[in-house]
Motif scaffolding. Structure first.
Motif, PDB file in Angstrom:
ATOM      1  N   UNK A 210      -7.771  -4.108  -4.848  1.00  0.00           N
ATOM      2  CA  UNK A 210      -7.608  -3.248  -3.685  1.00  0.00           C
ATOM      3  C   UNK A 210      -7.401  -1.777  -4.054  1.00  0.00           C
ATOM      4  N   UNK A 211      -6.709  -1.506  -5.152  1.00  0.00           N
ATOM      5  CA  UNK A 211      -6.566  -0.114  -5.575  1.00  0.00           C
ATOM      6  C   UNK A 211      -7.909   0.494  -5.933  1.00  0.00           C
ATOM      7  N   UNK A 212      -8.754  -0.301  -6.589  1.00  0.00           N
ATOM      8  CA  UNK A 212     -10.107   0.147  -6.915  1.00  0.00           C
ATOM      9  C   UNK A 212     -10.918   0.344  -5.642  1.00  0.00           C
ATOM     10  N   UNK A 213     -10.757  -0.550  -4.677  1.00  0.00           N
ATOM     11  CA  UNK A 213     -11.506  -0.457  -3.421  1.00  0.00           C
ATOM     12  C   UNK A 213     -11.171   0.818  -2.667  1.00  0.00           C
ATOM     13  N   UNK A 214      -9.887   1.157  -2.603  1.00  0.00           N
ATOM     14  CA  UNK A 214      -9.518   2.396  -1.928  1.00  0.00           C
ATOM     15  C   UNK A 214     -10.030   3.612  -2.700  1.00  0.00           C
ATOM     16  N   UNK A 215     -10.098   3.499  -4.025  1.00  0.00           N
ATOM     17  CA  UNK A 215     -10.683   4.564  -4.812  1.00  0.00           C
ATOM     18  C   UNK A 215     -12.161   4.738  -4.494  1.00  0.00           C
ATOM     19  N   UNK A 216     -12.898   3.640  -4.434  1.00  0.00           N
ATOM     20  CA  UNK A 216     -14.327   3.703  -4.110  1.00  0.00           C
ATOM     21  C   UNK A 216     -14.534   4.216  -2.689  1.00  0.00           C
ATOM     22  N   UNK A 217     -13.678   3.797  -1.773  1.00  0.00           N
ATOM     23  CA  UNK A 217     -13.800   4.251  -0.391  1.00  0.00           C
ATOM     24  C   UNK A 217     -13.612   5.767  -0.297  1.00  0.00           C
ATOM     25  N   UNK A 263       1.493   1.402  -3.502  1.00  0.00           N
ATOM     26  CA  UNK A 263       1.312   2.553  -4.400  1.00  0.00           C
ATOM     27  C   UNK A 263      -0.064   2.519  -5.052  1.00  0.00           C
ATOM     28  N   UNK A 264      -0.557   1.320  -5.370  1.00  0.00           N
ATOM     29  CA  UNK A 264      -1.894   1.190  -5.943  1.00  0.00           C
ATOM     30  C   UNK A 264      -2.946   1.621  -4.931  1.00  0.00           C
ATOM     31  N   UNK A 265      -2.764   1.255  -3.669  1.00  0.00           N
ATOM     32  CA  UNK A 265      -3.703   1.640  -2.617  1.00  0.00           C
ATOM     33  C   UNK A 265      -3.760   3.158  -2.469  1.00  0.00           C
ATOM     34  N   UNK A 266      -2.586   3.761  -2.343  1.00  0.00           N
ATOM     35  CA  UNK A 266      -2.522   5.209  -2.140  1.00  0.00           C
ATOM     36  C   UNK A 266      -3.032   5.949  -3.374  1.00  0.00           C
ATOM     37  N   UNK A 267      -2.602   5.487  -4.555  1.00  0.00           N
ATOM     38  CA  UNK A 267      -3.056   6.134  -5.787  1.00  0.00           C
ATOM     39  C   UNK A 267      -4.561   6.053  -5.946  1.00  0.00           C
ATOM     40  N   UNK A 268      -5.136   4.867  -5.678  1.00  0.00           N
ATOM     41  CA  UNK A 268      -6.582   4.722  -5.780  1.00  0.00           C
ATOM     42  C   UNK A 268      -7.308   5.623  -4.812  1.00  0.00           C
ATOM     43  N   UNK A 269      -6.823   5.688  -3.561  1.00  0.00           N
ATOM     44  CA  UNK A 269      -7.470   6.520  -2.550  1.00  0.00           C
ATOM     45  C   UNK A 269      -7.452   7.994  -2.938  1.00  0.00           C
ATOM     46  N   UNK A 270      -6.315   8.480  -3.419  1.00  0.00           N
ATOM     47  CA  UNK A 270      -6.218   9.892  -3.793  1.00  0.00           C
ATOM     48  C   UNK A 270      -7.138  10.238  -4.959  1.00  0.00           C
ATOM     49  N   UNK A 271      -7.145   9.376  -5.969  1.00  0.00           N
ATOM     50  CA  UNK A 271      -8.025   9.627  -7.116  1.00  0.00           C
ATOM     51  C   UNK A 271      -9.491   9.547  -6.695  1.00  0.00           C
ATOM     52  N   UNK A 272      -9.815   8.598  -5.801  1.00  0.00           N
ATOM     53  CA  UNK A 272     -11.181   8.480  -5.313  1.00  0.00           C
ATOM     54  C   UNK A 272     -11.632   9.717  -4.568  1.00  0.00           C
TER      55      UNK A 272
END
Length: 289
Positions: A210-217, A263-272
Motif C-alpha cells: 500500500x505504501x508503494x501504491x500511494x507512491x505510484x498514485x 505512515x507508510x501510506x502518507x510517506x509513499x504518497x509524498x515521495x510519489x
C-alpha cells in the motif's frame, strides 16, 4: 517480449488525435522521444501491424467517427491477460513475488518464514514477538529488510486489493516510462514508506504494497498534471477515493479491523508526488524543446 516500434515521426507531427483513438479502442501503446523523433510503440509485431494499418486510415484520429461502424481487426480487440503480462513483465513479476511470499509465509501465519522478511528481525514464543535492533540486522548484511516488508500481506483481502491496484498503476508506469523506471520507483517507494512507518511506529509488524501504491498514485497524478498523457489519465474520482480512504484509515472506525500502516501510506504518497513532479517537469520540458 520486447515492445515493437510501429513508426517514427517528427516531433512536429501531432499524434494526440490518433493516440486518443487508440485509447478509445483500448489498444496498449506507448509514445516516447528518441533522437529528435517521437516513436510509437506496440506490444508485439501483430499489434504493430494493426496499429500502422489504423494510422494509415485515420492519421488524425478522427475523434468524431462512430466506432460502432468501425470493425477493428482482431489484433485491435481488447488485449488478453496473457498479452498484458507480456507487455508489462515487471508489473507481473512484482505481483508473482508477492503471491509466492504470501504462500510461503501463509499470509503472515508462518512466523518461521515471516521473520526473514520483516523490517526488524524478531524472535517469538507462544505469547509475543521480541524485535531485535535494526542496526544488528544491517550490520549482519541483511539490507533486504529495508525493502521486503512491501512483499508481505496479512490476509486474502489485503493481498487482493493491493495486487489489483498495483496491476492497474504499475502497468501505466511500465507502458509510459519503461520497466526499469517502474522497478526503481517500486523499490524507492518501498524503502521510504517502510522507513517512514518504522520511524513513526517503532518496533512493530507491518507490511504490504500500500505504501508503494500511494507512491505510484501520487507519481501518476502529478506527472499527468504537468505533462498530460493518455496513459496516466485517470478519473479524478480515483484520487479522491484514495485520499478519502487514506484519511479514513487514520480514524478509529477503520483501525478496529487491525493496525493500519498510515505512515507508510502518507510517506509513499509524498515521495510519489515528488517523483511525479520531477518526472513530469522533465517530460514537459522535452515536449517544449
Amino acid at each position: 517480449m520486447k515492445p515493437v516500434s510501429v513508426m517514427r515521426l517528427p516531433l512536429a507531427t501531432d499524434l494526440s488525435g490518433f493516440v486518443k483513438l487508440l485509447v478509445r479502442l483500448q489498444v496498449p501503446h506507448r509514445v516516447s522521444e528518441e533522437s529528435g523523433q517521437q516513436v510509437l510503440w506496440a506490444m508485439d509485431e501483430a499489434m504493430a501491424a494493426d496499429i500502422l494499418d489504423l494510422y494509415q486510415r485515420f492519421p488524425d484520429g478522427n475523434a468524431d467517427i462512430d466506432l460502432g461502424h468501425y470493425q477493428p481487426r482482431p489484433g485491435l480487440s481488447r488485449p488478453t491477460l496473457a498479452q498484458q503480462v507480456r507487455a508489462c513483465p515487471a508489473t507481473a513479476l512484482v505481483l508473482v513475488i508477492c503471491f509466492i511470499v504470501a504462500a510461503v509465509t501463509l499470509l503472515g501465519d508462518n512466523l518461521d518464514a515471516l521473520h526473514w522478511l520483516t523490517f526488524q528481525d524478531f524472535s517469538f514464543d507462544s505469547e509475543r514477538l521480541y524485535f531485535l535492533p535494526l542496526g544488528a540486522s544491517l550490520d549482519a548484511g541483511q539490507w533486504w529488510r529495508l525493502f521486503t516488508p512491501m512483499l508481505l500481506h496479512f490476509g486474502v483481502l489485503h493481498l487482493a486489493m493491493n495486487a489489483l491496484w498495483y496491476w492497474e498503476l504499475g502497468k501505466r508506469v511500465e507502458i509510459l516510462q519503461g520497466r526499469i523506471n517502474l522497478v526503481g520507483l517500486t523499490l524507492l517507494f518501498g524503502l521510504l514508506s517502510n522507513t517512514a512507518q518504522f520511524w513513526y511506529s517503532g518496533p512493530t509488524l507491518f507490511g504490504g504494497l500500500s505504501g508503494v501504491l500511494y507512491g505510484l498514485l501520487g507519481h501518476v497524478f502529478v506527472y499527468q498534471w504537468l505533462a498530460p498523457n493518455n496513459v496516466y489519465r485517470m478519473p479524478r474520482g480515483v484520487m479522491v477515493m484514495m485520499l478519502v480512504w487514506l484519511l479514513a484509515c487514520m480514524t478509529p472506525l477503520v483501525s478496529v479491523f487491525g493496525q493500519i500502516a498510515n505512515a507508510a501510506h502518507v510517506g509513499g504518497l509524498l515521495v510519489g508526488c515528488v517523483t511525479g513532479l520531477l518526472g513530469g517537469a522533465f517530460a514537459r520540458r522535452k515536449l517544449r524543446a
